[in-house]
Design a protein around this motif. Structure first.
Motif, PDB file in Angstrom:
ATOM      1  N   GLN A 165      37.958  39.158  34.900  1.00 22.90           N
ATOM      2  CA  GLN A 165      37.659  40.416  35.585  1.00 22.90           C
ATOM      3  C   GLN A 165      38.847  40.758  36.479  1.00 22.90           C
ATOM      4  O   GLN A 165      39.381  39.887  37.168  1.00 22.90           O
ATOM      5  N   LYS A 166      39.242  42.007  36.455  1.00 24.07           N
ATOM      6  CA  LYS A 166      40.415  42.436  37.223  1.00 24.07           C
ATOM      7  C   LYS A 166      39.973  43.328  38.378  1.00 24.07           C
ATOM      8  O   LYS A 166      39.115  44.197  38.220  1.00 24.07           O
ATOM      9  N   ASP A 167      40.571  43.089  39.554  1.00 25.19           N
ATOM     10  CA  ASP A 167      40.373  43.990  40.688  1.00 25.19           C
ATOM     11  C   ASP A 167      41.716  44.206  41.364  1.00 25.19           C
ATOM     12  O   ASP A 167      42.769  43.851  40.807  1.00 25.19           O
ATOM     13  N   ILE A 187      43.610  39.240  38.441  1.00 24.43           N
ATOM     14  CA  ILE A 187      42.607  38.820  37.457  1.00 24.43           C
ATOM     15  C   ILE A 187      41.909  37.554  37.949  1.00 24.43           C
ATOM     16  O   ILE A 187      42.550  36.631  38.444  1.00 24.43           O
ATOM     17  N   HIS A 188      40.592  37.522  37.790  1.00 26.55           N
ATOM     18  CA  HIS A 188      39.792  36.361  38.168  1.00 26.55           C
ATOM     19  C   HIS A 188      38.905  35.970  36.986  1.00 26.55           C
ATOM     20  O   HIS A 188      38.602  36.798  36.120  1.00 26.55           O
ATOM     21  N   LEU A 189      38.502  34.731  36.947  1.00 29.94           N
ATOM     22  CA  LEU A 189      37.492  34.308  35.989  1.00 29.94           C
ATOM     23  C   LEU A 189      36.144  34.304  36.688  1.00 29.94           C
ATOM     24  O   LEU A 189      36.004  33.751  37.782  1.00 29.94           O
ATOM     25  N   VAL A 190      35.168  34.931  36.058  1.00 25.14           N
ATOM     26  CA  VAL A 190      33.842  35.019  36.674  1.00 25.14           C
ATOM     27  C   VAL A 190      32.798  34.443  35.730  1.00 25.14           C
ATOM     28  O   VAL A 190      32.989  34.342  34.514  1.00 25.14           O
ATOM     29  N   LEU A 191      31.685  34.080  36.323  1.00 25.33           N
ATOM     30  CA  LEU A 191      30.578  33.476  35.589  1.00 25.33           C
ATOM     31  C   LEU A 191      29.697  34.561  34.993  1.00 25.33           C
ATOM     32  O   LEU A 191      29.259  35.468  35.684  1.00 25.33           O
ATOM     33  N   GLY A 192      29.444  34.453  33.691  1.00 23.48           N
ATOM     34  CA  GLY A 192      28.521  35.367  33.035  1.00 23.48           C
ATOM     35  C   GLY A 192      27.163  34.714  32.875  1.00 23.48           C
ATOM     36  O   GLY A 192      26.572  34.242  33.834  1.00 23.48           O
ATOM     37  N   ILE A 204      39.264  43.662  29.441  1.00 20.64           N
ATOM     38  CA  ILE A 204      39.060  43.080  30.770  1.00 20.64           C
ATOM     39  C   ILE A 204      38.406  44.127  31.665  1.00 20.64           C
ATOM     40  O   ILE A 204      38.889  45.234  31.810  1.00 20.64           O
ATOM     41  N   SER A 205      37.270  43.766  32.243  1.00 24.38           N
ATOM     42  CA  SER A 205      36.551  44.715  33.082  1.00 24.38           C
ATOM     43  C   SER A 205      37.255  44.893  34.424  1.00 24.38           C
ATOM     44  O   SER A 205      37.874  43.962  34.937  1.00 24.38           O
ATOM     45  N   ILE A 206      37.180  46.077  34.962  1.00 24.39           N
ATOM     46  CA  ILE A 206      37.807  46.411  36.222  1.00 24.39           C
ATOM     47  C   ILE A 206      36.764  46.442  37.307  1.00 24.39           C
ATOM     48  O   ILE A 206      35.745  47.141  37.193  1.00 24.39           O
ATOM     49  N   SER A 207      36.962  45.658  38.371  1.00 24.55           N
ATOM     50  CA  SER A 207      36.036  45.642  39.498  1.00 24.55           C
ATOM     51  C   SER A 207      36.729  46.280  40.694  1.00 24.55           C
ATOM     52  O   SER A 207      37.830  45.886  41.072  1.00 24.55           O
TER      53      SER A 207
END
Length: 233
Positions: A144-146, A150-155, A229-232
């Motif tokens: 996930q990118k903000d 970029i970070h790795l997040v838990l789904g 990659i999702s944008i937060s």
């Protein structure tokens, strides 16, 4: 005209070791991630949590006061003797593996665990049976990118039913305790994974938040295609 000295300097730069995120192969990067997760789960106290699962409370919910089954359970679940009657031993974290999701934009992290549950009747010092339990927790990880990168997040986070193998001890006759065995296996198979799931997912989430940025970048580029990659914000 190109200077000879410049050529020497350029060749010297090519000979320098590449940064970790550029020099590492996908296999190396996968090893870095699984290593970080393994270390995080162990240092986060997962095995101690398993060893101290509230089995007494879990089994009491399925207790019956009828017949032989009820009498045996009452002996096993006596609160004054629970520490010697029920014991979890040999908790272990097995080898973590990574599997790409079908859409290719996430990683499925498979976290296998194993431990033994020993039952005995303290009143007569009878070693009744041992259950060898294996279970697997599956965690989805995606980038996930903000504004900070970029970070790795838990789904998603899920578990499969526990695999329970039974060993009878001290010459115990199967037919005498078959109903007890069936009830123990049924209760533990359905409830233990739920207790373990929350602890595993919480620790994994903490590990992901602390991963080095270069490792995250490498994972996002090499293990998880970055097209979506999702944008937060």
């Amino acid at each position: 005209m190109f200077q000879t000295g410049g050529l020497i300097v350029f060749c010297g730069l090519l000979a320098l070791p590449l940064p970790v995120d550029l020099a590492s192969s996908p296999t190396d990067i996968a090893g870095q991630l699984t290593g970080a997760l393994s270390n995080g789960l162990l240092s986060g106290g997962l095995l101690d949590t398993i060893k101290n699962l509230p089995l007494l409370d879990i089994l009491k919910t399925g207790n019956s006061s009828d017949g032989l089954l009820g009498r045996l359970l009452q002996q096993l679940l006596n609160p004054l003797e629970s520490l010697t009657g029920i014991e979890i031993t040999k908790p272990k974290l097995l080898e973590i593996d990574l599997t790409p999701s079908e859409d290719g934009h996430r990683l499925i992290v498979n976290i296998p665990l194993g431990f033994d549950v020993n039952f005995r009747v303290p009143v007569v010092n009878l070693r009744l049976l041992k259950l060898s339990v294996k279970l697997n927790v599956s965690v989805e990880v995606y980038p996930q990118k903000d504004e900070n990168g970029i970070h790795l997040v838990l789904g998603g986070c899920s578990q499969s039913p526990a695999d329970v193998k039974i060993a009878l001890l001290d010459g115990t006759q199967t037919f005498l305790i078959q109903r007890l065995i069936n009830k123990l296996v049924n209760i533990l198979t359905n409830t233990i994974p739920k207790f373990v799931l929350g602890e595993v997912c919480s620790i994994v989430n903490g590990v992901l938040s602390q991963l080095d940025v270069t490792i995250v970048q490498s994972i996002a580029e090499n293990l998880i295609p970055g097209k979506n990659i999702s944008i937060s914000v």
